[in-house]
Design a protein around this motif. Structure first.
Motif, PDB file in Angstrom:
ATOM      1  N   PHE A 186     -87.724  -9.242 -15.057  1.00  0.00           N
ATOM      2  CA  PHE A 186     -88.692  -8.747 -14.078  1.00  0.00           C
ATOM      3  C   PHE A 186     -89.965  -8.351 -14.819  1.00  0.00           C
ATOM      4  N   VAL A 187     -91.096  -8.716 -14.241  1.00  0.00           N
ATOM      5  CA  VAL A 187     -92.385  -8.448 -14.880  1.00  0.00           C
ATOM      6  C   VAL A 187     -93.284  -7.695 -13.896  1.00  0.00           C
ATOM      7  N   GLU A 188     -93.821  -6.566 -14.349  1.00  0.00           N
ATOM      8  CA  GLU A 188     -94.757  -5.780 -13.535  1.00  0.00           C
ATOM      9  C   GLU A 188     -96.186  -6.118 -13.970  1.00  0.00           C
ATOM     10  N   PHE A 189     -96.988  -6.601 -13.032  1.00  0.00           N
ATOM     11  CA  PHE A 189     -98.379  -6.925 -13.313  1.00  0.00           C
ATOM     12  C   PHE A 189     -99.283  -5.744 -12.950  1.00  0.00           C
ATOM     13  N   SER A 190    -100.489  -5.774 -13.480  1.00  0.00           N
ATOM     14  CA  SER A 190    -101.399  -4.642 -13.285  1.00  0.00           C
ATOM     15  C   SER A 190    -101.985  -4.589 -11.880  1.00  0.00           C
ATOM     16  N   SER A 191    -101.942  -5.697 -11.163  1.00  0.00           N
ATOM     17  CA  SER A 191    -102.503  -5.708  -9.815  1.00  0.00           C
ATOM     18  C   SER A 191    -101.791  -6.748  -8.955  1.00  0.00           C
ATOM     19  N   LEU A 192    -101.927  -6.588  -7.647  1.00  0.00           N
ATOM     20  CA  LEU A 192    -101.355  -7.543  -6.707  1.00  0.00           C
ATOM     21  C   LEU A 192    -101.964  -8.932  -6.897  1.00  0.00           C
ATOM     22  N   GLU A 193    -103.263  -8.954  -7.183  1.00  0.00           N
ATOM     23  CA  GLU A 193    -103.957 -10.223  -7.381  1.00  0.00           C
ATOM     24  C   GLU A 193    -103.399 -10.970  -8.596  1.00  0.00           C
ATOM     25  N   ASP A 194    -103.140 -10.238  -9.696  1.00  0.00           N
ATOM     26  CA  ASP A 194    -102.577 -10.881 -10.889  1.00  0.00           C
ATOM     27  C   ASP A 194    -101.187 -11.447 -10.611  1.00  0.00           C
TER      28      ASP A 194
ATOM     29  N   PRO B  36     -84.705 -19.056 -21.446  1.00  0.00           N
ATOM     30  CA  PRO B  36     -83.791 -19.272 -22.577  1.00  0.00           C
ATOM     31  C   PRO B  36     -83.126 -17.947 -22.935  1.00  0.00           C
ATOM     32  N   PHE B  37     -81.852 -17.991 -23.301  1.00  0.00           N
ATOM     33  CA  PHE B  37     -81.150 -16.746 -23.609  1.00  0.00           C
ATOM     34  C   PHE B  37     -81.728 -16.054 -24.845  1.00  0.00           C
ATOM     35  N   SER B  38     -82.459 -16.822 -25.657  1.00  0.00           N
ATOM     36  CA  SER B  38     -83.056 -16.244 -26.865  1.00  0.00           C
ATOM     37  C   SER B  38     -84.447 -15.663 -26.600  1.00  0.00           C
ATOM     38  N   ALA B  39     -84.939 -15.804 -25.378  1.00  0.00           N
ATOM     39  CA  ALA B  39     -86.306 -15.350 -25.074  1.00  0.00           C
ATOM     40  C   ALA B  39     -86.441 -13.840 -25.210  1.00  0.00           C
ATOM     41  N   GLY B  40     -87.565 -13.414 -25.780  1.00  0.00           N
ATOM     42  CA  GLY B  40     -87.857 -11.986 -25.905  1.00  0.00           C
ATOM     43  C   GLY B  40     -89.124 -11.625 -25.145  1.00  0.00           C
ATOM     44  N   LYS B  41     -89.491 -10.377 -25.203  1.00  0.00           N
ATOM     45  CA  LYS B  41     -90.673  -9.907 -24.468  1.00  0.00           C
ATOM     46  C   LYS B  41     -91.952 -10.588 -24.958  1.00  0.00           C
ATOM     47  N   ASP B  42     -92.012 -10.858 -26.266  1.00  0.00           N
ATOM     48  CA  ASP B  42     -93.215 -11.517 -26.786  1.00  0.00           C
ATOM     49  C   ASP B  42     -93.356 -12.933 -26.232  1.00  0.00           C
ATOM     50  N   ASP B  43     -92.213 -13.610 -25.988  1.00  0.00           N
ATOM     51  CA  ASP B  43     -92.262 -14.949 -25.398  1.00  0.00           C
ATOM     52  C   ASP B  43     -92.803 -14.894 -23.971  1.00  0.00           C
ATOM     53  N   ILE B  44     -92.391 -13.875 -23.243  1.00  0.00           N
ATOM     54  CA  ILE B  44     -92.859 -13.731 -21.859  1.00  0.00           C
ATOM     55  C   ILE B  44     -94.345 -13.371 -21.836  1.00  0.00           C
TER      56      ILE B  44
ATOM     57  N   ASP C 109     -96.489 -14.302 -24.014  1.00  0.00           N
ATOM     58  CA  ASP C 109     -97.197 -15.539 -24.331  1.00  0.00           C
ATOM     59  C   ASP C 109     -97.215 -16.480 -23.127  1.00  0.00           C
ATOM     60  N   PHE C 110     -96.102 -16.502 -22.354  1.00  0.00           N
ATOM     61  CA  PHE C 110     -96.020 -17.330 -21.153  1.00  0.00           C
ATOM     62  C   PHE C 110     -97.099 -16.916 -20.153  1.00  0.00           C
ATOM     63  N   PHE C 111     -97.320 -15.599 -20.044  1.00  0.00           N
ATOM     64  CA  PHE C 111     -98.350 -15.065 -19.143  1.00  0.00           C
ATOM     65  C   PHE C 111     -99.577 -14.611 -19.942  1.00  0.00           C
ATOM     66  N   LYS C 112    -100.009 -15.434 -20.880  1.00  0.00           N
ATOM     67  CA  LYS C 112    -101.074 -15.032 -21.803  1.00  0.00           C
ATOM     68  C   LYS C 112    -102.414 -14.815 -21.105  1.00  0.00           C
ATOM     69  N   ASP C 113    -102.556 -15.338 -19.887  1.00  0.00           N
ATOM     70  CA  ASP C 113    -103.814 -15.148 -19.147  1.00  0.00           C
ATOM     71  C   ASP C 113    -103.866 -13.809 -18.424  1.00  0.00           C
ATOM     72  N   TYR C 114    -102.818 -13.020 -18.562  1.00  0.00           N
ATOM     73  CA  TYR C 114    -102.750 -11.739 -17.844  1.00  0.00           C
ATOM     74  C   TYR C 114    -102.453 -10.622 -18.830  1.00  0.00           C
ATOM     75  N   ILE C 115    -102.866  -9.440 -18.498  1.00  0.00           N
ATOM     76  CA  ILE C 115    -102.666  -8.281 -19.373  1.00  0.00           C
ATOM     77  C   ILE C 115    -101.298  -7.673 -19.072  1.00  0.00           C
ATOM     78  N   LEU C 116    -100.415  -7.745 -20.071  1.00  0.00           N
ATOM     79  CA  LEU C 116     -99.072  -7.185 -19.935  1.00  0.00           C
ATOM     80  C   LEU C 116     -98.745  -6.340 -21.150  1.00  0.00           C
ATOM     81  N   SER C 117     -97.904  -5.351 -20.960  1.00  0.00           N
ATOM     82  CA  SER C 117     -97.379  -4.563 -22.068  1.00  0.00           C
ATOM     83  C   SER C 117     -95.872  -4.788 -22.148  1.00  0.00           C
ATOM     84  N   GLU C 118     -95.281  -4.466 -23.279  1.00  0.00           N
ATOM     85  CA  GLU C 118     -93.825  -4.645 -23.411  1.00  0.00           C
ATOM     86  C   GLU C 118     -93.070  -3.792 -22.400  1.00  0.00           C
ATOM     87  N   GLU C 119     -93.642  -2.642 -22.035  1.00  0.00           N
ATOM     88  CA  GLU C 119     -92.984  -1.750 -21.080  1.00  0.00           C
ATOM     89  C   GLU C 119     -92.949  -2.343 -19.674  1.00  0.00           C
TER      90      GLU C 119
END
Length: 359
Positions: free
Chosen positions: A316-324, A279-287, A289-299
């Motif tokens: 684009f989203v950078e995850f902490s590991s290849l497995e994640d 959605p064009f209104s989506a922000g980082k907090d929405d993303i 929440d979408f990936f709430k099972d994974y550890i993400l930072s706004e950066e």
């Protein structure tokens, strides 16, 4: 501005002979064998047109394309009288044999109305075109009443936001065609959004983002000018209307070919995923929440914008590991707000290129 609608007025070879391999036929009977080669020395094949009667008065080209699902639609002409829709239309098909399949839809419904389907002739279709053009120009010899304005023709009084909706596009139109149509304005491919129906096929509509409201208002001079064989109607719109249109059905996502990076099954796994269809209104907090099972930072979340500073619907989203990152692909085509989101393997190189290009 007078109505400028070009039609194919001769027996173009595209109507006759073997249909294209990519054609899809109506589901009921098995696909027929290719039509026989016609001899132009003896008698040309019949012109592939049918007439529809009893259409709902809010019927659109998309409704008719859905009604004839599986057939190749070349043109749709709605019939008006004294500026009012009569409930009739002509539909030109890809080749003569498809007329038989179209007739199988006789007495079936569009909305709450059952629709009659008849064989028609080229002369009837051309006469209807001539009447429409004459009526729109106010030159019909049969009556002197000006063409009635439709419910969405009060375009001059609408506030412009920098977004236009295009209606009546050829189903084969691409982004390059839109850019050429608006050649006097600076447009990027990211600013052109086609809509598709529940089957993933073009609806004949698109939304275009201009650099400013002044540009979109100036671009209205192209209203009812032709693109290919079709005249195109323009309406002032907004990003909200585009987002609403994109959320309908199977989510009418932008009709763009997949890039080489979209074949994510063969891409080398990395810790970066690309999201498309946000959605064009989506922000980082929405993303997050979408990936709430994974550890993400706004950066680690990078939303991209187009040349006009508006969201592209990608991130684009950078995850902490290849497995994640690999596990997060299980969220592909799940919904965020009113939109389903597509996920693709990506890379830091693609991330950096996209961010630098769109900013």
């Amino acid at each position: 501005m007078g109505l400028k609608r070009q039609r194919i007025m001769d027996q173009g070879s595209s109507y006759y002979g073997t249909p294209p391999a990519s054609s899809y036929m109506y589901n009921a009977p098995p696909p027929p064998p290719p039509p026989p080669a016609y001899s132009y020395v003896s008698q040309p094949p019949p012109f592939p047109v049918v007439r529809l009667r009893g259409l709902p008065f809010d019927c659109s080209e998309t409704d008719i394309a859905e009604f004839f699902h599986g057939l190749d639609i070349v043109d749709i002409l709605f019939v008006h009288k004294i500026g009012k829709f009569t409930g009739e239309a002509y539909c030109v098909l890809g080749y003569p044999l498809q007329v038989d399949y179209a007739l199988q839809r006789n007495m079936q419904n569009i909305g709450r109305r059952y629709v009659e389907v008849f064989r028609s002739k080229r002369q009837e279709y051309y006469k209807a075109i001539a009447n429409e053009v004459s009526d729109a120009r106010g030159g019909s010899p049969r009556h002197s009443v000006p063409r009635a304005r439709s419910f969405d023709d009060g375009r001059e009084s609408v506030d412009h936001t920098g977004v236009l909706r295009l209606r009546g596009l050829p189903f084969s139109a691409g982004k390059s065609d839109i850019k050429k149509f608006f050649k006097d304005f600076v447009l990027s491919e990211d600013s052109i959004h086609f809509t598709v129906n529940s089957e993933g096929r073009p609806t004949g509509e698109a939304f275009v983002e201009f650099a400013s409201a002044e540009d979109s208002k100036a671009a209205m001079v192209k209203d009812r000018m032709t693109l290919g064989s079709r005249y195109v109607e323009l309406f002032a719109s907004s990003l909200e209307e585009w987002e609403e249109a994109a959320a309908r059905g199977r989510s009418d996502v932008p009709h763009v070919p997949k890039s080489s990076n979209d074949g994510n099954d063969s891409a080398e796994p990395t810790t970066v995923l690309r999201m498309r269809g946000l959605p064009f209104s989506a922000g980082k907090d929405d993303i997050m929440d979408f990936f709430k099972d994974y550890i993400l930072s706004e950066e680690s979340i990078h939303l991209t914008i187009n040349s006009g500073g508006r969201p592209t619907g990608e991130a684009f989203v950078e995850f902490s590991s290849l497995e994640d990152a690999e596990a997060a692909l299980s969220k592909d085509r799940m919904t965020l707000g009113s939109r389903y989101v597509e996920l693709f393997r990506s890379s830091l190189e693609e991330l950096n290129e996209a961010v630098s290009r769109r900013r």
